[in-house]
Design a protein around this motif. Structure first.
Motif, PDB file in Angstrom:
ATOM      1  N   VAL A 110     -47.264  45.594 -11.230  1.00 35.11           N
ATOM      2  CA  VAL A 110     -47.640  46.269  -9.977  1.00 35.11           C
ATOM      3  C   VAL A 110     -46.654  45.880  -8.880  1.00 35.11           C
ATOM      4  O   VAL A 110     -46.153  46.737  -8.143  1.00 35.11           O
ATOM      5  CB  VAL A 110     -49.089  45.914  -9.560  1.00 35.11           C
ATOM      6  CG1 VAL A 110     -49.408  46.494  -8.187  1.00 35.11           C
ATOM      7  CG2 VAL A 110     -50.091  46.396 -10.590  1.00 35.11           C
ATOM      8  N   LYS A 111     -46.363  44.614  -8.782  1.00 37.42           N
ATOM      9  CA  LYS A 111     -45.422  44.120  -7.770  1.00 37.42           C
ATOM     10  C   LYS A 111     -44.071  44.809  -7.908  1.00 37.42           C
ATOM     11  O   LYS A 111     -43.488  45.258  -6.909  1.00 37.42           O
ATOM     12  CB  LYS A 111     -45.267  42.601  -7.915  1.00 37.42           C
ATOM     13  CG  LYS A 111     -44.320  41.967  -6.943  1.00 37.42           C
ATOM     14  CD  LYS A 111     -44.263  40.465  -7.194  1.00 37.42           C
ATOM     15  CE  LYS A 111     -43.301  39.782  -6.270  1.00 37.42           C
ATOM     16  NZ  LYS A 111     -43.242  38.325  -6.534  1.00 37.42           N
ATOM     17  N   ASN A 112     -43.579  44.910  -9.125  1.00 35.00           N
ATOM     18  CA  ASN A 112     -42.271  45.536  -9.349  1.00 35.00           C
ATOM     19  C   ASN A 112     -42.255  47.010  -8.965  1.00 35.00           C
ATOM     20  O   ASN A 112     -41.252  47.516  -8.468  1.00 35.00           O
ATOM     21  CB  ASN A 112     -41.836  45.362 -10.804  1.00 35.00           C
ATOM     22  CG  ASN A 112     -41.452  43.930 -11.106  1.00 35.00           C
ATOM     23  OD1 ASN A 112     -41.094  43.159 -10.217  1.00 35.00           O
ATOM     24  ND2 ASN A 112     -41.550  43.554 -12.365  1.00 35.00           N
ATOM     25  N   ILE A 113     -43.357  47.700  -9.194  1.00 33.85           N
ATOM     26  CA  ILE A 113     -43.434  49.112  -8.817  1.00 33.85           C
ATOM     27  C   ILE A 113     -43.220  49.269  -7.317  1.00 33.85           C
ATOM     28  O   ILE A 113     -42.506  50.163  -6.861  1.00 33.85           O
ATOM     29  CB  ILE A 113     -44.790  49.732  -9.231  1.00 33.85           C
ATOM     30  CG1 ILE A 113     -44.840  49.897 -10.748  1.00 33.85           C
ATOM     31  CG2 ILE A 113     -45.029  51.063  -8.530  1.00 33.85           C
ATOM     32  CD1 ILE A 113     -46.221  50.241 -11.290  1.00 33.85           C
ATOM     33  N   PHE A 114     -43.831  48.374  -6.544  1.00 30.90           N
ATOM     34  CA  PHE A 114     -43.786  48.520  -5.094  1.00 30.90           C
ATOM     35  C   PHE A 114     -42.600  47.829  -4.441  1.00 30.90           C
ATOM     36  O   PHE A 114     -42.199  48.214  -3.346  1.00 30.90           O
ATOM     37  CB  PHE A 114     -45.098  48.037  -4.470  1.00 30.90           C
ATOM     38  CG  PHE A 114     -46.196  49.019  -4.665  1.00 30.90           C
ATOM     39  CD1 PHE A 114     -46.372  50.067  -3.780  1.00 30.90           C
ATOM     40  CD2 PHE A 114     -47.027  48.940  -5.771  1.00 30.90           C
ATOM     41  CE1 PHE A 114     -47.364  51.008  -3.981  1.00 30.90           C
ATOM     42  CE2 PHE A 114     -48.026  49.872  -5.982  1.00 30.90           C
ATOM     43  CZ  PHE A 114     -48.186  50.907  -5.083  1.00 30.90           C
ATOM     44  N   LEU A 115     -42.018  46.842  -5.092  1.00 29.15           N
ATOM     45  CA  LEU A 115     -40.956  46.108  -4.425  1.00 29.15           C
ATOM     46  C   LEU A 115     -39.561  46.371  -4.990  1.00 29.15           C
ATOM     47  O   LEU A 115     -38.581  45.924  -4.410  1.00 29.15           O
ATOM     48  CB  LEU A 115     -41.271  44.606  -4.439  1.00 29.15           C
ATOM     49  CG  LEU A 115     -42.559  44.225  -3.713  1.00 29.15           C
ATOM     50  CD1 LEU A 115     -42.737  42.712  -3.710  1.00 29.15           C
ATOM     51  CD2 LEU A 115     -42.617  44.781  -2.301  1.00 29.15           C
ATOM     52  N   ASN A 116     -39.460  47.090  -6.100  1.00 27.43           N
ATOM     53  CA  ASN A 116     -38.141  47.494  -6.591  1.00 27.43           C
ATOM     54  C   ASN A 116     -37.669  48.699  -5.787  1.00 27.43           C
ATOM     55  O   ASN A 116     -38.473  49.502  -5.320  1.00 27.43           O
ATOM     56  CB  ASN A 116     -38.189  47.845  -8.074  1.00 27.43           C
ATOM     57  CG  ASN A 116     -38.162  46.617  -8.950  1.00 27.43           C
ATOM     58  OD1 ASN A 116     -37.929  45.505  -8.490  1.00 27.43           O
ATOM     59  ND2 ASN A 116     -38.423  46.807 -10.227  1.00 27.43           N
ATOM     60  N   ASN A 117     -36.400  48.843  -5.641  1.00 34.77           N
ATOM     61  CA  ASN A 117     -35.806  49.974  -4.914  1.00 34.77           C
ATOM     62  C   ASN A 117     -36.303  50.057  -3.474  1.00 34.77           C
ATOM     63  O   ASN A 117     -36.574  51.139  -2.952  1.00 34.77           O
ATOM     64  CB  ASN A 117     -36.082  51.296  -5.645  1.00 34.77           C
ATOM     65  CG  ASN A 117     -35.564  51.276  -7.061  1.00 34.77           C
ATOM     66  OD1 ASN A 117     -34.467  50.823  -7.309  1.00 34.77           O
ATOM     67  ND2 ASN A 117     -36.363  51.740  -7.995  1.00 34.77           N
ATOM     68  N   LYS A 118     -36.419  48.907  -2.841  1.00 32.88           N
ATOM     69  CA  LYS A 118     -36.916  48.869  -1.459  1.00 32.88           C
ATOM     70  C   LYS A 118     -36.081  49.737  -0.520  1.00 32.88           C
ATOM     71  O   LYS A 118     -36.633  50.433   0.322  1.00 32.88           O
ATOM     72  CB  LYS A 118     -36.900  47.428  -0.927  1.00 32.88           C
ATOM     73  CG  LYS A 118     -38.007  46.575  -1.392  1.00 32.88           C
ATOM     74  CD  LYS A 118     -37.871  45.217  -0.703  1.00 32.88           C
ATOM     75  CE  LYS A 118     -38.989  44.295  -1.019  1.00 32.88           C
ATOM     76  NZ  LYS A 118     -38.873  43.044  -0.260  1.00 32.88           N
ATOM     77  N   GLY A 119     -34.779  49.674  -0.663  1.00 32.40           N
ATOM     78  CA  GLY A 119     -33.903  50.416   0.240  1.00 32.40           C
ATOM     79  C   GLY A 119     -34.121  51.917   0.171  1.00 32.40           C
ATOM     80  O   GLY A 119     -34.256  52.589   1.203  1.00 32.40           O
ATOM     81  N   ALA A 120     -34.171  52.444  -1.037  1.00 30.48           N
ATOM     82  CA  ALA A 120     -34.386  53.881  -1.208  1.00 30.48           C
ATOM     83  C   ALA A 120     -35.773  54.288  -0.700  1.00 30.48           C
ATOM     84  O   ALA A 120     -35.916  55.306  -0.017  1.00 30.48           O
ATOM     85  CB  ALA A 120     -34.228  54.264  -2.678  1.00 30.48           C
ATOM     86  N   CYS A 121     -36.774  53.479  -1.006  1.00 30.10           N
ATOM     87  CA  CYS A 121     -38.131  53.784  -0.533  1.00 30.10           C
ATOM     88  C   CYS A 121     -38.181  53.745   0.986  1.00 30.10           C
ATOM     89  O   CYS A 121     -38.791  54.614   1.613  1.00 30.10           O
ATOM     90  CB  CYS A 121     -39.129  52.779  -1.104  1.00 30.10           C
ATOM     91  SG  CYS A 121     -39.450  52.998  -2.853  1.00 30.10           S
TER      92      CYS A 121
END
Length: 177
Positions: A110-121
């Motif tokens: 769950v953490k990786n879903i929300f915290l990966n690709n922070k810049g693009a998000c």
């Protein structure tokens, strides 16, 4: 021994995890929009601490399979895993659900879903925040709610919005388009 140490709970007493009948009464469903990741984490960890299972999601190693406490730990971990799964939206659940998973492994997915690709998000959310207009919503309340949701999502990806900027965008969004 700490509150989260399974050894500190006497064998004859019922572990608090078994008293939870509906996790959604305690922790809202994480959807990433109405309930932000940061809010969900705060609610879930508070709940896990209160029910003495924080060690199942914080990275504390499990007892060895040969340890007499392992069976009880494994059973409690299954309950915490059910809590995690039970507080995810229908869209998120398939991305996190894995056979033979521990609660900690699911927590990290769950953490990786929300915290990966922070810049693009952050870029996508920032654009939506900047272009939000009152005229696209059925009510002022719906407009304000979406601004709050976007603000929470931006905070989750490390691009927090100041209160001043939130108010400025609120007023800016009154323009007709």
């Amino acid at each position: 021994m700490g509150d989260n140490d399974p050894k500190s709970t006497p064998k004859s007493s019922l572990h608090p995890v078994y008293t939870v009948t509906n996790i959604q009464n305690k922790v809202r469903v994480l959807d990433g929009a109405k309930v932000s990741y940061a809010s969900w984490v705060n609610l879930f960890t508070l709940h896990a601490r209160g029910y003495k299972v924080l060690h199942h999601i914080d990275g504390t190693p499990a007892p060895a399979q040969t340890d007499p406490l392992y069976d009880a730990w494994y059973e409690i971990d299954a309950h915490v895993l059910q809590w995690i799964y039970g507080t995810l939206s229908d869209e998120l659940l398939p991305r996190v659900l894995e056979p033979d998973s521990t609660a900690h492994e699911a927590w990290n997915r769950v953490k990786n879903i929300f915290l990966n690709n922070k810049g693009a998000c952050a870029a996508i959310l920032e654009s939506e925040f900047h272009n939000l207009k009152l005229g696209k919503f059925p009510s002022f309340d719906a407009y304000c709610q979406r601004l709050r949701e976007l603000s929470g999502q931006l905070k989750d990806v490390g691009a927090a919005i100041t209160d001043q900027r939130l108010v400025l965008q609120l007023v800016r969004g009154f323009q007709r388009i």
